[in-house]
Scaffold this motif. Structure first.
Motif, short mmCIF file in Angstrom:
data_model
loop_
_atom_site.label_atom_id
_atom_site.label_comp_id
_atom_site.label_asym_id
_atom_site.label_seq_id
_atom_site.Cartn_x
_atom_site.Cartn_y
_atom_site.Cartn_z
N ALA A 1 -6.89 -3.85 -7.32
CA ALA A 1 -5.79 -4.01 -6.36
C ALA A 1 -4.77 -4.99 -6.93
CB ALA A 1 -6.30 -4.52 -5.01
N VAL A 2 -3.51 -4.82 -6.52
CA VAL A 2 -2.42 -5.72 -6.89
C VAL A 2 -1.64 -6.07 -5.62
CG1 VAL A 2 -0.34 -6.04 -8.30
CG2 VAL A 2 -2.23 -4.65 -9.17
N GLN A 3 -1.26 -7.32 -5.48
CA GLN A 3 -0.44 -7.76 -4.36
C GLN A 3 0.77 -8.52 -4.88
OE1 GLN A 3 -3.00 -10.10 -1.80
NE2 GLN A 3 -3.84 -8.28 -0.79
N LEU A 4 1.88 -8.49 -4.11
CA LEU A 4 3.04 -9.31 -4.43
C LEU A 4 3.35 -10.24 -3.26
CD1 LEU A 4 5.55 -7.91 -2.74
CD2 LEU A 4 5.71 -6.46 -4.74
N ARG B 1 1.50 -9.08 0.09
CA ARG B 1 1.57 -7.69 0.52
C ARG B 1 0.96 -6.79 -0.54
NH1 ARG B 1 5.68 -6.62 4.35
NH2 ARG B 1 5.47 -8.19 5.99
N PRO B 2 0.15 -5.80 -0.13
CA PRO B 2 -0.49 -4.92 -1.13
C PRO B 2 0.50 -3.96 -1.76
CG PRO B 2 -0.99 -4.18 1.09
CD PRO B 2 -0.25 -5.47 1.25
N MET B 3 0.38 -3.76 -3.05
CA MET B 3 1.09 -2.70 -3.72
C MET B 3 0.22 -1.43 -3.66
SD MET B 3 2.79 -4.61 -7.05
CE MET B 3 4.04 -3.33 -7.27
N ARG B 4 0.87 -0.29 -3.60
CA ARG B 4 0.17 0.99 -3.52
C ARG B 4 -0.20 1.47 -4.93
NH1 ARG B 4 2.07 6.87 -3.24
NH2 ARG B 4 3.92 6.01 -4.27
N ALA C 1 -2.89 4.00 -13.38
CA ALA C 1 -2.80 2.55 -13.43
C ALA C 1 -1.48 2.02 -12.89
CB ALA C 1 -2.99 2.08 -14.87
N VAL C 2 -0.70 2.88 -12.24
CA VAL C 2 0.63 2.51 -11.75
C VAL C 2 0.53 2.05 -10.29
CG1 VAL C 2 2.98 3.29 -11.31
CG2 VAL C 2 1.73 4.15 -13.31
N PHE C 3 1.04 0.83 -10.02
CA PHE C 3 1.13 0.30 -8.66
C PHE C 3 2.61 0.18 -8.29
CE2 PHE C 3 -3.00 -1.02 -10.12
CZ PHE C 3 -3.81 -0.98 -9.00
N ASP C 4 2.96 0.51 -7.04
CA ASP C 4 4.37 0.47 -6.67
C ASP C 4 4.59 -0.16 -5.30
OD1 ASP C 4 3.57 2.46 -4.88
OD2 ASP C 4 4.97 3.98 -5.64
N PHE C 5 5.90 -0.42 -5.01
CA PHE C 5 6.28 -1.10 -3.76
C PHE C 5 7.72 -0.71 -3.45
CE2 PHE C 5 7.28 -4.50 -0.83
CZ PHE C 5 6.06 -4.79 -0.22
N GLU C 6 7.94 -0.18 -2.25
CA GLU C 6 9.29 0.14 -1.81
C GLU C 6 9.99 -1.12 -1.33
OE1 GLU C 6 10.87 2.99 -1.84
OE2 GLU C 6 9.29 4.49 -2.18
N ASN C 7 11.27 -1.27 -1.68
CA ASN C 7 12.08 -2.41 -1.25
C ASN C 7 11.38 -3.74 -1.53
OD1 ASN C 7 14.18 -0.72 -0.16
ND2 ASN C 7 12.81 -0.30 1.56
N PRO C 8 11.11 -4.04 -2.79
CA PRO C 8 10.42 -5.28 -3.14
C PRO C 8 11.28 -6.50 -2.80
CG PRO C 8 11.36 -4.29 -5.09
CD PRO C 8 11.55 -3.30 -3.99
N PRO C 9 10.67 -7.69 -2.74
CA PRO C 9 11.43 -8.90 -2.45
C PRO C 9 12.51 -9.13 -3.50
CG PRO C 9 9.06 -9.30 -2.35
CD PRO C 9 9.24 -7.94 -2.93
N SER C 10 13.61 -9.73 -3.08
CA SER C 10 14.65 -10.09 -4.04
C SER C 10 14.23 -11.36 -4.77
CB SER C 10 15.98 -10.32 -3.32
OG SER C 10 15.85 -11.34 -2.34
N GLY C 11 14.83 -11.58 -5.92
CA GLY C 11 14.46 -12.75 -6.71
C GLY C 11 13.18 -12.52 -7.49
#
Length: 247
Positions: A179-182, A191-194, A199-209
């Motif tokens: 698992a990967v979280q940001l 928050r968990p990444m999908r 091996a690819v993890f993704d996240f819609e509308n990630p935090p800025s910065g």
């Protein structure tokens, strides 16, 4: 440190040497075959999502696996594979990295031609093994060893700031990322990444910065924090060094 795709490909070819002597597992009996490849290397279109890294890592000694796939968490694992035909097979066998998913004739490993040829004790013996097509083998998990820390690569489909997809590359030791979280600063929570695929993890509308990540590894109760964040101006295809490695 920022590395772009060509530099990442070069790194993948420098050094990935699975350890030959130590393992927490005994050998398991199975079968192996090979797939066609004009250059004998792996395929950049493997199910792990590694891209060009997946075709040349470990000098092209790679394999697709079936039951060892583990929903993609088996991507990047290192195995020692040796065949069981005494007159043809080398005692050391081949050391392969999992970069793909595949199913064959009751096989656990579908190897690149480069890796399959290493099962033979000499070129003539390897040629005979290719005639067999499928051979009985035994395998065990071995630690991966790298001369540098883990890298986080931004997948080519990412688009800053709307969509972030990552791969975690060069994970040493015997560690599977489960698992990967940001870190979401405005909510003060992880928050968990999908797991998008492989091996690819993704996240819609990630935090800025800056993007701060932590990993969950099998066999560890705690989360592993990557203390070097991805910079806010991240871009698709770039790779960023972390501060951690496993041995």
């Amino acid at each position: 440190m920022e590395l772009h795709s060509k530099e990442l490909l070069g790194l993948g070819m420098i050094l990935l040497l699975p350890a030959l002597c130590t393992s927490q597992y005994d050998f398991t009996s199975s079968r192996a075959t090979y797939y066609g490849s004009p250059d004998c290397y792996g395929t950049p279109r493997g199910a792990c999502g590694f891209g060009e890294y997946g075709s040349t890592v470990n000098d092209g000694n790679v394999a697709g696996v079936s039951r060892l796939w583990m929903n993609g968490s088996g991507c990047g694992a290192c195995y020692k594979v040796r065949c069981k035909i005494p007159q043809y097979c080398d005692d050391d066998g081949a050391n392969v990295v999992v970069t793909d998913y595949g199913e064959g004739d009751r096989t656990d490993f579908i190897m690149s031609p480069r890796a399959y040829s290493r099962l033979g004790r000499n070129p003539d013996a390897s040629a005979e093994l290719f005639k067999y097509g499928v051979v009985d083998v035994e395998f065990k998990r071995v630690p991966c060893r790298y001369a540098y820390n883990i890298l986080v690569k931004i997948h080519e489909h990412s688009r800053n700031p709307h969509y972030l997809a990552i791969l975690v590359l060069y994970v040493g030791g015997i560690n599977d990322i489960t698992a990967v979280q940001l870190w979401q600063e405005d909510c003060k929570e992880w928050r968990p990444m999908r797991r998008a695929f492989g091996a690819v993890f993704d996240f819609e509308n990630p935090p800025s910065g800056q993007i701060n990540l932590r990993l969950q590894m099998n066999g560890r109760a705690d989360w592993v924090l990557l203390r070097r964040p991805i910079p806010g101006d991240w871009e698709a295809g770039a790779a960023y060094a972390t501060d951690i490695q496993f041995y």
